[in-house]
Motif scaffolding. Structure first.
Motif, short mmCIF file in Angstrom:
data_model
loop_
_atom_site.label_atom_id
_atom_site.label_comp_id
_atom_site.label_asym_id
_atom_site.label_seq_id
_atom_site.Cartn_x
_atom_site.Cartn_y
_atom_site.Cartn_z
N ALA A 1 65.79 21.29 67.37
CA ALA A 1 64.49 21.58 67.97
C ALA A 1 63.36 21.17 67.03
CB ALA A 1 64.39 23.07 68.29
N VAL A 2 63.51 21.38 65.72
CA VAL A 2 62.49 20.96 64.76
C VAL A 2 62.40 19.44 64.72
CG1 VAL A 2 61.80 20.98 62.33
CG2 VAL A 2 62.70 23.05 63.39
N ALA A 3 63.57 18.78 64.74
CA ALA A 3 63.59 17.32 64.71
C ALA A 3 62.95 16.73 65.95
CB ALA A 3 65.03 16.82 64.57
N THR A 4 63.14 17.33 67.10
CA THR A 4 62.61 16.81 68.36
C THR A 4 61.13 17.08 68.50
OG1 THR A 4 64.77 17.10 69.39
CG2 THR A 4 62.87 16.84 70.86
N ASN A 5 60.73 18.33 68.24
CA ASN A 5 59.35 18.76 68.49
C ASN A 5 58.41 18.51 67.32
OD1 ASN A 5 60.21 19.72 71.01
ND2 ASN A 5 60.79 21.70 70.09
N GLN A 6 58.97 18.24 66.14
CA GLN A 6 58.17 18.05 64.94
C GLN A 6 57.17 19.21 64.74
OE1 GLN A 6 58.35 15.02 62.67
NE2 GLN A 6 60.29 15.45 63.67
N PRO B 1 74.74 23.22 57.53
CA PRO B 1 74.98 23.46 58.95
C PRO B 1 73.80 22.98 59.77
CG PRO B 1 74.41 25.51 57.85
CD PRO B 1 74.54 24.46 56.78
N ILE B 2 74.11 22.23 60.84
CA ILE B 2 73.07 21.69 61.71
C ILE B 2 73.40 22.11 63.14
CG2 ILE B 2 71.96 19.63 62.63
CD1 ILE B 2 72.56 18.27 59.96
N ASN B 3 72.41 22.74 63.81
CA ASN B 3 72.66 23.21 65.15
C ASN B 3 71.35 23.17 65.94
OD1 ASN B 3 73.92 24.37 67.42
ND2 ASN B 3 75.27 25.56 66.06
N THR B 4 71.27 23.94 67.00
CA THR B 4 70.14 23.89 67.93
C THR B 4 68.79 24.07 67.25
OG1 THR B 4 71.59 24.67 69.68
CG2 THR B 4 69.22 24.87 70.06
N PRO B 5 68.59 25.08 66.37
CA PRO B 5 67.26 25.24 65.75
C PRO B 5 66.82 24.02 64.98
CG PRO B 5 68.57 27.21 65.43
CD PRO B 5 69.50 26.16 65.97
N GLU B 6 67.75 23.37 64.26
CA GLU B 6 67.38 22.21 63.49
C GLU B 6 67.06 21.02 64.42
OE1 GLU B 6 69.09 25.15 61.17
OE2 GLU B 6 70.16 24.08 62.77
N GLY C 1 70.06 13.38 67.85
CA GLY C 1 71.23 14.20 67.57
C GLY C 1 72.11 13.68 66.48
N ASP C 2 71.79 12.50 65.90
CA ASP C 2 72.59 11.97 64.79
C ASP C 2 72.27 12.76 63.52
OD1 ASP C 2 73.66 10.03 66.42
OD2 ASP C 2 72.02 8.61 65.96
N ILE D 1 62.18 8.16 60.57
CA ILE D 1 63.44 7.93 59.87
C ILE D 1 64.13 6.71 60.50
CG2 ILE D 1 65.71 8.89 59.36
CD1 ILE D 1 64.46 11.63 59.41
N CYS D 2 64.57 5.79 59.63
CA CYS D 2 65.29 4.62 60.12
C CYS D 2 66.73 4.98 60.46
CB CYS D 2 65.32 3.50 59.05
SG CYS D 2 63.69 2.75 58.78
N PRO D 3 67.24 4.59 61.61
CA PRO D 3 68.62 4.91 61.95
C PRO D 3 69.60 4.10 61.13
CG PRO D 3 67.66 3.50 63.63
CD PRO D 3 66.57 3.80 62.66
N ARG D 4 70.86 4.19 61.45
CA ARG D 4 71.90 3.48 60.72
C ARG D 4 71.70 1.97 60.87
NH1 ARG D 4 76.20 6.92 59.53
NH2 ARG D 4 76.17 8.90 60.65
#
Length: 502
Positions: free
Chosen positions: A133-138, A126-131, A115-116, A164-167
């Motif tokens: 879902a793509v990040a989670t499910n690839q 804009p980043i919301n649920t659809p984006e 969620g970051d 992706i490397c986190p902060r």
């Protein structure tokens, strides 16, 4: 196979009074329009609907194609950026302008499965649920339209970006800390909206111009096409005012020309009917004058004789007999005129009759009036549907005509075979010049003018034949004389109603 009958409306269903009033209002307005106005309105409405359908279809097609092209471009650039490896560290996205990854006119950002989200402050999509879902499910990329209140609309595309490397990692980071994410790309729809707006304005303008052009063309077509109808209407009004039945000039072969030709045929029939009526009145007046004059002369003689001392019984009897004979002739003439004056068939009750009986009764009647004539009669049964009185009168007229022109001691041959009645006399025959006219009303040949009669007997025969769907014709039959042939259809094939008089 016929279509099933329409289903009845539900019980108690009635159209609303407001809807009915609206329909009545439109129907009343349409009925008040002239044909010219209706053609113009029809052309304008038809073209307007066609232009509207084409314009809407074109607008939707262009809009869909522009969105599809934009979506393909967004997804393609985002996938290219992911594959380039520039965005392996999430924090790096904040310092990378979009043009560095080939996304110069778009906003970019990253979102991880946890969620970051990471994005440059100037380019934050804009980043919301659809984006997420793509990040989670690839899975497959997502594309959607996002709008801000009072602001522009954006087309947002998200593609999977794994590892992706986190902060907190400036360089290499172990795979154990890497997490799946998604690259989010957004582009403003201002240019597309502007293009679609301009396209809509153009389509509206084309539609309005097309409707106006269609109305003008419909008006011109109606004016040109209805001009012959206007001339025909004017001619009909002129005929109604003046009773002038001259035909209308006709040019062309279109429907209006056919209508004018039919109108001319009607005028010709009406003129012919008027001519027949005038001739009938004139001929009737002439024929009625003869018996009336004879009756008046005989009555004057009786009155003068009474003033001078009277007449002998024999002279008085002869005068009275002559008056009675003239009255009988006048009565017969009036009956014939009444029969022939009708332009439409009389409403007779047709019934099944035996034609041989009708002819036999006529032979008996005429034989008493012509005792000096020899009769050769052969009749066979033949049923017909018809008016017994009219057929009897026709048969009597044929036999009277044959007896009148046969010399004393002459022979009349009567045959009825298969519905064909032939009557042949032993007179001088009919002159070739008179044959085409013997069935005309009041026509009398030179030889017939010295004999009694009104010239209506054979016309009555023709009238009776036409009323029963038959025909009559005359010819000479040497060495005898004139021969008249009357044909009537059999009852099995004959209509039970009078045939229309042409």
């Amino acid at each position: 196979m016929s279509a099933p009958p329409p289903l009845p409306p539900p019980q108690g269903f009635k159209p609303s009074s407001q809807t009915q009033r609206a329909r009545d209002w439109w129907r009343d307005r349409l009925l008040r329009l002239t044909l010219h106005s209706r053609v113009t309105l029809l052309a304008a409405v038809t073209v307007g609907l066609a232009v509207a359908i084409v314009s809407i279809s074109a607008y939707l097609t262009v809009r869909q194609q522009m969105y599809r092209n934009l979506d393909d471009s967004l997804v393609g650039r985002a996938e290219g950026a992911v594959n380039s490896g520039v965005l392996t560290v999430a924090e790096n996205i904040q310092g990378i302008p979009p043009d560095a990854v080939g996304l110069s006119d778009q906003q970019i950002g990253l979102v991880t499965a946890s969620g970051d989200s990471y994005a440059s402050p100037e380019y934050k999509p804009p980043i919301n649920t659809p984006e997420l879902a793509v990040a989670t499910n690839q899975g497959d990329p997502s594309v959607r339209t996002v709008g801000y209140a009072g602001g522009p609309h954006f087309r947002v595309a998200a593609v999977a970006a794994g590892g992706i490397c986190p902060r907190g990692y400036d360089g290499e980071c172990p795979n154990s800390v890497r997490e799946p994410g998604a690259l989010v790309v957004a582009q403003s729809l201002s240019s597309i909206d502007r293009t679609l707006h301009n396209l809509g304005v153009v389509l509206w303008a084309v539609g309005i111009i097309g409707v106006i052009g269609a109305a003008l063309a419909g008006n011109a077509i109606a004016q040109s096409g209805l001009r012959p109808l206007a001339r025909l209407t004017g001619a009909a009004e002129h005929i109604a005012r003046t009773a002038d039945l001259r035909p209308i000039p006709v040019t062309g072969t279109d429907e209006i020309s056919r209508l004018a030709q039919a109108f001319n045929a009607m005028l010709a029939a009406l003129a012919q009917s008027q001519d027949r009526q005038r001739r009938l009145v004139g001929d009737a007046g002439h024929e009625l004058r003869t018996p009336l004059t004879s009756i008046r002369t005989n009555l004057d003689l009786l009155a003068q004789a009474d003033q001078r001392g009277g007449l002998s019984a024999e002279d008085r009897r002869q005068l009275l007999d002559d008056v009675r004979a003239q009255m009988d002739e006048l009565t017969t003439l009036i009956g014939d005129l009444t029969e022939l004056a009708r332009d439409t068939p009389q409403n007779r009750g047709f019934e099944l009759i035996e034609l041989s009986n009708v002819v036999e009764d006529a032979v008996i009647k005429v034989r008493r009036r012509a005792p000096g004539t020899e009769w050769d009669v052969q009749l066979t049964p033949f049923p017909v549907w018809g008016d017994e009185r009219l057929l009897g009168r026709a048969a009597t007229n044929l036999l009277d005509n044959a007896a009148k022109y046969s010399p004393s001691g002459g022979r009349v041959v009567v045959r009825l075979l298969d519905g064909v009645l032939t009557v042949t006399d032993s007179g001088p025959g009919i002159a070739e010049a008179d044959l085409p006219h013997v069935f005309e009303r009041f026509y009398r040949s030179t030889e017939a003018r010295s004999r009694p009669g009104s010239g209506l007997g054979l016309a009555i025969v023709k009238h009776a034949a036409e009323q029963h769907g038959g025909m009559i014709y005359a010819r000479n039959a040497p060495p005898m004389g004139a021969q008249f042939t009357l044909w009537l259809p059999h009852a099995a094939t004959q209509s039970r109603q009078p045939a229309p008089t042409l």
